[in-house]
Design a protein around this motif. Structure first.
Motif, PDB file in Angstrom:
ATOM      1  N   ARG A 194      20.495  32.270  31.333  1.00 38.43           N
ATOM      2  CA  ARG A 194      20.190  30.999  31.870  1.00 38.43           C
ATOM      3  C   ARG A 194      18.922  31.170  32.704  1.00 38.43           C
ATOM      4  N   GLY A 195      18.161  30.161  32.485  1.00 39.01           N
ATOM      5  CA  GLY A 195      16.822  30.063  33.403  1.00 39.01           C
ATOM      6  C   GLY A 195      15.717  29.155  32.926  1.00 39.01           C
ATOM      7  N   ASP A 196      14.503  29.262  33.237  1.00 38.66           N
ATOM      8  CA  ASP A 196      13.600  28.195  33.314  1.00 38.66           C
ATOM      9  C   ASP A 196      12.506  28.953  32.664  1.00 38.66           C
ATOM     10  N   VAL A 197      11.619  28.199  31.675  1.00 44.41           N
ATOM     11  CA  VAL A 197      10.518  29.032  31.214  1.00 44.41           C
ATOM     12  C   VAL A 197       9.320  29.276  32.337  1.00 44.41           C
ATOM     13  N   ALA A 198       9.464  28.464  33.381  1.00 45.47           N
ATOM     14  CA  ALA A 198       8.399  28.696  34.577  1.00 45.47           C
ATOM     15  C   ALA A 198       8.443  30.044  35.086  1.00 45.47           C
ATOM     16  N   ARG A 199       9.705  30.759  34.794  1.00 39.65           N
ATOM     17  CA  ARG A 199      10.104  32.112  35.594  1.00 39.65           C
ATOM     18  C   ARG A 199       9.762  33.184  34.398  1.00 39.65           C
ATOM     19  N   LEU A 200       9.275  32.702  33.275  1.00 43.60           N
ATOM     20  CA  LEU A 200       8.935  33.940  32.246  1.00 43.60           C
ATOM     21  C   LEU A 200       7.772  34.827  32.598  1.00 43.60           C
ATOM     22  N   THR A 201       8.146  36.098  32.603  1.00 45.89           N
ATOM     23  CA  THR A 201       7.196  36.990  32.961  1.00 45.89           C
ATOM     24  C   THR A 201       7.006  38.235  32.140  1.00 45.89           C
ATOM     25  N   PRO A 202       5.996  38.902  31.857  1.00 51.53           N
ATOM     26  CA  PRO A 202       5.999  40.208  31.076  1.00 51.53           C
ATOM     27  C   PRO A 202       7.073  41.090  31.573  1.00 51.53           C
ATOM     28  N   TRP A 222      19.687  39.950  19.992  1.00 48.04           N
ATOM     29  CA  TRP A 222      19.154  38.561  20.280  1.00 48.04           C
ATOM     30  C   TRP A 222      19.488  38.044  21.755  1.00 48.04           C
ATOM     31  N   ILE A 223      18.421  37.731  22.588  1.00 47.06           N
ATOM     32  CA  ILE A 223      18.603  37.400  23.722  1.00 47.06           C
ATOM     33  C   ILE A 223      18.385  35.744  23.841  1.00 47.06           C
ATOM     34  N   LEU A 224      19.285  35.088  24.059  1.00 43.33           N
ATOM     35  CA  LEU A 224      19.256  33.506  24.051  1.00 43.33           C
ATOM     36  C   LEU A 224      19.092  32.997  25.228  1.00 43.33           C
ATOM     37  N   HIS A 225      18.023  32.474  25.603  1.00 42.44           N
ATOM     38  CA  HIS A 225      17.726  31.718  26.859  1.00 42.44           C
ATOM     39  C   HIS A 225      17.789  30.224  26.831  1.00 42.44           C
ATOM     40  N   ASP A 226      18.525  29.550  27.836  1.00 41.11           N
ATOM     41  CA  ASP A 226      18.564  28.276  27.873  1.00 41.11           C
ATOM     42  C   ASP A 226      19.177  27.877  29.306  1.00 41.11           C
ATOM     43  N   ARG A 227      18.754  26.497  29.486  1.00 39.20           N
ATOM     44  CA  ARG A 227      19.185  26.223  30.917  1.00 39.20           C
ATOM     45  C   ARG A 227      20.691  25.652  30.833  1.00 39.20           C
ATOM     46  N   ASP A 228      21.072  25.185  29.793  1.00 37.07           N
ATOM     47  CA  ASP A 228      22.289  24.722  29.549  1.00 37.07           C
ATOM     48  C   ASP A 228      23.647  25.527  29.131  1.00 37.07           C
ATOM     49  N   PRO A 229      24.544  26.020  30.027  1.00 42.73           N
ATOM     50  CA  PRO A 229      25.632  26.916  29.841  1.00 42.73           C
ATOM     51  C   PRO A 229      26.348  26.605  28.591  1.00 42.73           C
ATOM     52  N   TYR A 230      26.483  25.163  28.239  1.00 43.50           N
ATOM     53  CA  TYR A 230      27.321  24.772  27.337  1.00 43.50           C
ATOM     54  C   TYR A 230      26.599  25.118  25.990  1.00 43.50           C
ATOM     55  N   LEU A 231      25.366  24.829  25.806  1.00 47.77           N
ATOM     56  CA  LEU A 231      24.838  25.245  24.477  1.00 47.77           C
ATOM     57  C   LEU A 231      24.707  26.710  24.361  1.00 47.77           C
ATOM     58  N   LEU A 232      24.391  27.454  25.527  1.00 48.65           N
ATOM     59  CA  LEU A 232      24.698  28.965  25.213  1.00 48.65           C
ATOM     60  C   LEU A 232      25.695  29.295  24.643  1.00 48.65           C
ATOM     61  N   HIS A 233      26.908  28.803  25.142  1.00 45.83           N
ATOM     62  CA  HIS A 233      28.304  29.066  24.560  1.00 45.83           C
ATOM     63  C   HIS A 233      28.027  29.065  23.130  1.00 45.83           C
TER      64      HIS A 233
END
Length: 358
Positions: free
Chosen positions: A183-191, A150-161
């Protein structure tokens, strides 16, 4: 010291890092592909939640808890451009209702698709967008066979932890489940970001996206040839029993609030279905309502505060009526006399595999 939060897997996870308590990186935490953490008011916290007295309406506030309790949202003590920190307490509170609501009927076609995907033997790679504290992984990973990463994506490092610490470690058949965080934003999501992905998943995400962002998500999944399971998008319908004359007006104002700033809100599932279908995906929809009764009184109270607060922010003219309405609803909730159904929809998009038959 930090206050502990109980989780399903590990027992106790620190609620938030205190001063001087660094969160060690869990895998790749460089900016990349992700969805924004958090959810619209009434479904999760958006703005600072000051302490409230019973029945007090805080316009725009997310769920805020009882007087003297910790607010649901802590704002960062950093730059104004940083995303807000969504309290693990709220995400933990709603996790059982989310798990009970998700559509099990979509799992069989998903399992069939995963078993038949060409050219991807071995470990299934699952991207969880806007993962929060990782509830989607805790629900789904143990329901799928085979080794998973699983690759967990979120903008918040606390929640990722928190998501990484409390992630499941085994699949339905006992196979190993591993995790990494990004960490990152959905606007950057690419194939390219989803290259090699077996599945993209998210929970309570679509309704906090714009039409353009939903299109970006659908294009990325289609370009990678992977299915998407996107659960718990608000449907714009709420039922409270017993009913109240102000229910419908509050609901309409809340729905309008959901659509602020170009967000899709209750229109998200329709927009997503159209976007995925436009890329040749087979789309399946299934209802996934929260059903809240006396056993879920704590969640109902928090949800009510956020739901009414968002409605008042959208229509300030409701303020006087809303105060009495909220007090009445909270009293009924506390007495075990209120039940609420919050309608959601789950979406499974089976995108055509890249370079192979389905």
């Amino acid at each position: 010291m930090t206050n502990p939060v109980t989780t399903q897997r590990s027992g106790r996870v620190p609620a938030q890092p205190g001063p001087g308590e660094a969160v060690e990186p869990m895998g790749d935490e460089t900016p990349g592909t992700a969805a924004p953490a958090g959810e619209r008011a009434g479904e999760g916290p958006l703005t600072g939640a000051p302490q409230t007295s019973p029945g007090e309406v805080i316009p725009g506030a997310g769920p805020s808890g009882k007087p003297g309790s910790r607010p649901t949202l802590k704002l960062r003590e950093a730059g104004s451009d940083d995303p807000p920190r969504y309290a693990p307490e709220w995400l933990q509170l709603r996790e059982p209702a989310d798990a009970a609501a998700r559509a099990h009927d979509l799992l069989d076609p998903l399992r069939t698709r995963l078993a038949g995907m060409p050219g991807r033997p071995g470990v299934a790679v699952v991207h969880d967008l806007g993962c929060g504290t990782g509830s989607m992984g805790r629900w789904l990973a143990p329901r799928l066979d085979g080794a998973q990463h699983w690759i967990l994506h979120d903008r918040d490092p606390y929640l990722l932890h928190f998501a990484a610490v409390a992630s499941p470690r085994s699949a339905a058949d006992g196979s190993r489940v591993s995790v990494e965080t990004r960490r990152g934003d959905v606007a950057r999501l690419t194939p390219d970001a989803l290259q090699g992905a077996s599945l993209v998943t998210a929970s309570a995400l679509l309704d906090v996206l714009t039409r353009e962002e939903v299109g970006t998500l659908a294009a990325a999944c289609a370009g990678a040839g992977c299915p998407a399971l996107l659960t718990l998008s608000v449907a714009g319908r709420v039922e409270l029993t017993p009913s109240h004359p102000l229910d419908e007006e509050i609901a309409q104002a809340f729905n309008d609030h959901q659509r602020r700033d170009g967000l899709l809100g209750p229109d998200a599932v329709t927009a997503a279905a159209e976007a995925f279908s436009g890329h040749g995906a087979t789309v399946r929809l299934h209802p996934s309502p929260w059903r809240l009764g006396p056993e879920q009184a704590a969640l109902t109270e928090q949800w009510l505060r956020g739901w009414v607060g968002a409605a008042v922010e959208e229509r300030p003219g409701l303020t006087a009526q809303a105060g009495a309405y909220l007090a009445d609803r909270l009293e009924a909730c506390g007495a075990g006399e209120l039940s609420v159904t919050v309608h959601h929809t789950d979406l499974l998009a089976l995108c055509p595999p890249v370079g192979g038959a389905s």
